[in-house]
Design an enzyme around this catalytic site. Sequence first.
Site, mmCIF file in Angstrom:
data_model
loop_
_atom_site.group_PDB
_atom_site.id
_atom_site.type_symbol
_atom_site.label_atom_id
_atom_site.label_comp_id
_atom_site.label_asym_id
_atom_site.label_seq_id
_atom_site.Cartn_x
_atom_site.Cartn_y
_atom_site.Cartn_z
ATOM 1 N N ASN A 9 0.873 -1.172 0.000
ATOM 2 C CA ASN A 9 0.000 0.000 0.000
ATOM 3 C C ASN A 9 0.913 1.225 0.000
ATOM 4 O O ASN A 9 1.472 1.581 1.031
ATOM 5 C CB ASN A 9 -0.881 -0.042 1.258
ATOM 6 C CG ASN A 9 -1.724 1.211 1.413
ATOM 7 O OD1 ASN A 9 -1.778 2.051 0.520
ATOM 8 N ND2 ASN A 9 -2.384 1.328 2.553
ATOM 9 N N TRP A 10 1.044 1.821 -1.169
ATOM 10 C CA TRP A 10 1.991 2.941 -1.293
ATOM 11 C C TRP A 10 1.440 4.232 -0.690
ATOM 12 O O TRP A 10 2.151 5.228 -0.587
ATOM 13 C CB TRP A 10 2.369 3.160 -2.765
ATOM 14 C CG TRP A 10 3.124 2.012 -3.383
ATOM 15 C CD1 TRP A 10 3.499 0.850 -2.761
ATOM 16 C CD2 TRP A 10 3.590 1.902 -4.736
ATOM 17 N NE1 TRP A 10 4.167 0.027 -3.641
ATOM 18 C CE2 TRP A 10 4.238 0.650 -4.866
ATOM 19 C CE3 TRP A 10 3.535 2.732 -5.864
ATOM 20 C CZ2 TRP A 10 4.818 0.204 -6.062
ATOM 21 C CZ3 TRP A 10 4.104 2.297 -7.054
ATOM 22 C CH2 TRP A 10 4.749 1.047 -7.151
ATOM 23 N N LYS A 11 0.170 4.225 -0.341
ATOM 24 C CA LYS A 11 -0.482 5.414 0.233
ATOM 25 C C LYS A 11 -0.222 6.637 -0.651
ATOM 26 O O LYS A 11 -0.087 6.488 -1.861
ATOM 27 C CB LYS A 11 -0.036 5.616 1.689
ATOM 28 C CG LYS A 11 -0.244 4.346 2.523
ATOM 29 C CD LYS A 11 -0.141 4.565 4.004
ATOM 30 C CE LYS A 11 -0.336 3.229 4.718
ATOM 31 N NZ LYS A 11 -0.337 3.340 6.170
ATOM 32 N N HIS A 95 -9.641 0.892 4.520
ATOM 33 C CA HIS A 95 -8.398 1.112 5.272
ATOM 34 C C HIS A 95 -8.693 2.029 6.464
ATOM 35 O O HIS A 95 -9.504 2.946 6.363
ATOM 36 C CB HIS A 95 -7.335 1.736 4.365
ATOM 37 C CG HIS A 95 -5.989 1.748 5.005
ATOM 38 N ND1 HIS A 95 -5.625 2.714 5.916
ATOM 39 C CD2 HIS A 95 -4.949 0.899 4.913
ATOM 40 C CE1 HIS A 95 -4.397 2.459 6.342
ATOM 41 N NE2 HIS A 95 -3.963 1.355 5.759
ATOM 42 N N GLU A 97 -7.182 4.441 7.701
ATOM 43 C CA GLU A 97 -6.983 5.875 7.459
ATOM 44 C C GLU A 97 -8.220 6.471 6.798
ATOM 45 O O GLU A 97 -8.607 7.606 7.075
ATOM 46 C CB GLU A 97 -5.719 6.091 6.607
ATOM 47 C CG GLU A 97 -4.467 5.906 7.456
ATOM 48 C CD GLU A 97 -3.242 5.429 6.698
ATOM 49 O OE1 GLU A 97 -3.206 5.525 5.460
ATOM 50 O OE2 GLU A 97 -2.300 4.935 7.368
ATOM 51 N N GLU A 167 -5.586 -5.249 10.335
ATOM 52 C CA GLU A 167 -4.591 -4.217 10.603
ATOM 53 C C GLU A 167 -4.940 -3.487 11.896
ATOM 54 O O GLU A 167 -5.759 -2.561 11.886
ATOM 55 C CB GLU A 167 -4.566 -3.196 9.457
ATOM 56 C CG GLU A 167 -4.216 -3.790 8.099
ATOM 57 C CD GLU A 167 -3.641 -2.728 7.174
ATOM 58 O OE1 GLU A 167 -2.506 -2.904 6.727
ATOM 59 O OE2 GLU A 167 -4.307 -1.718 6.926
ATOM 60 N N GLY A 173 2.079 2.183 10.766
ATOM 61 C CA GLY A 173 2.997 3.308 10.645
ATOM 62 C C GLY A 173 3.662 3.718 11.941
ATOM 63 O O GLY A 173 4.272 4.775 12.030
ATOM 64 N N SER A 212 3.125 -2.205 10.401
ATOM 65 C CA SER A 212 4.566 -2.231 10.653
ATOM 66 C C SER A 212 5.210 -3.586 10.349
ATOM 67 O O SER A 212 6.166 -3.989 11.021
ATOM 68 C CB SER A 212 4.889 -1.783 12.076
ATOM 69 O OG SER A 212 4.420 -0.451 12.286
ATOM 70 N N GLY A 234 4.786 1.337 4.874
ATOM 71 C CA GLY A 234 6.131 1.929 4.810
ATOM 72 C C GLY A 234 7.170 1.063 4.110
ATOM 73 O O GLY A 234 7.917 1.541 3.233
#
Length: 250
Positions: A9-11, A95, A97, A167, A173, A212, A234
């Site tokens: 997931n490159w966000k 997600h 976020e 998650e 993160g 993470s 990340g």
Amino acid sequence: MRQPMVAGNWKMNGSSDSVKELIAGIKAGMDSVSKAEVVVCPPAVYIPRVAGAAADSEIKVGSQNICDEDKGAFTGEISGEMLKDVGCEYAIIGHSERRALYGESDELVAKRFAAARRNGIKPIFCIGETLEERESGTTNDVCARQIDAVIALEGVEALADGVIAYEPVWAIGTGKTATPEQAQEVHAFIRGKIAALNADVADGLRILYGGSMNAGNAKELIGQPDIDGGLIGGASLKAEDFLAICTAAN
Ligand code: PGA
């Protein structure tokens, strides 16, 4: 036997140049990935570029979201048909976020899940508890509630069309990974909950861990009986790190 899967997931990271470099780097190392299904989820504007570069490889492309509607006056949204058109096979849905920062409710997430299915896109359906929820002992309840929203709309069999990504929000993160035991416990709960409704779906369903995960901890996490891979933030932004996780999933 469930095929392991590692999704990046490159966000909201990257540029035209950097995504080109990243996908080329991953492609170059794919020989070492013998078993895992590898998926990358770039920012939407870079999907065509990445899908083009990945076309002659085993790497699959996903989006980071999908509109719950199929067409029309939905400013800023991207439909399943459009995502399919530019080469997406997967879509990340729900997600944390998006749930926390953009107010996506369980019901909206379920509608996005449905939109992915009717457009032939496989959902990477994210669930997980906050630190507060974990500390108050409601982790399983939260995961169950998030899954139940999809089951209520689409039925339990629908889960077989995608994967679940557990998650824990407190691990995303933060560098604070769930221990393999903590993660396995929730994964086993999720599988057991689904098995109570449909054992075949539960048995075939891949449940990824996210939060993470990195080259150092991937092997032990993915080695757990109910952890079938990872959704990586990340550590998916460097080809070498991402490939190390894919290799660990072998
Ligand atoms: P992280 O993110 O690997 O950077 O913790 C995972 C995710 O948000 O999917």
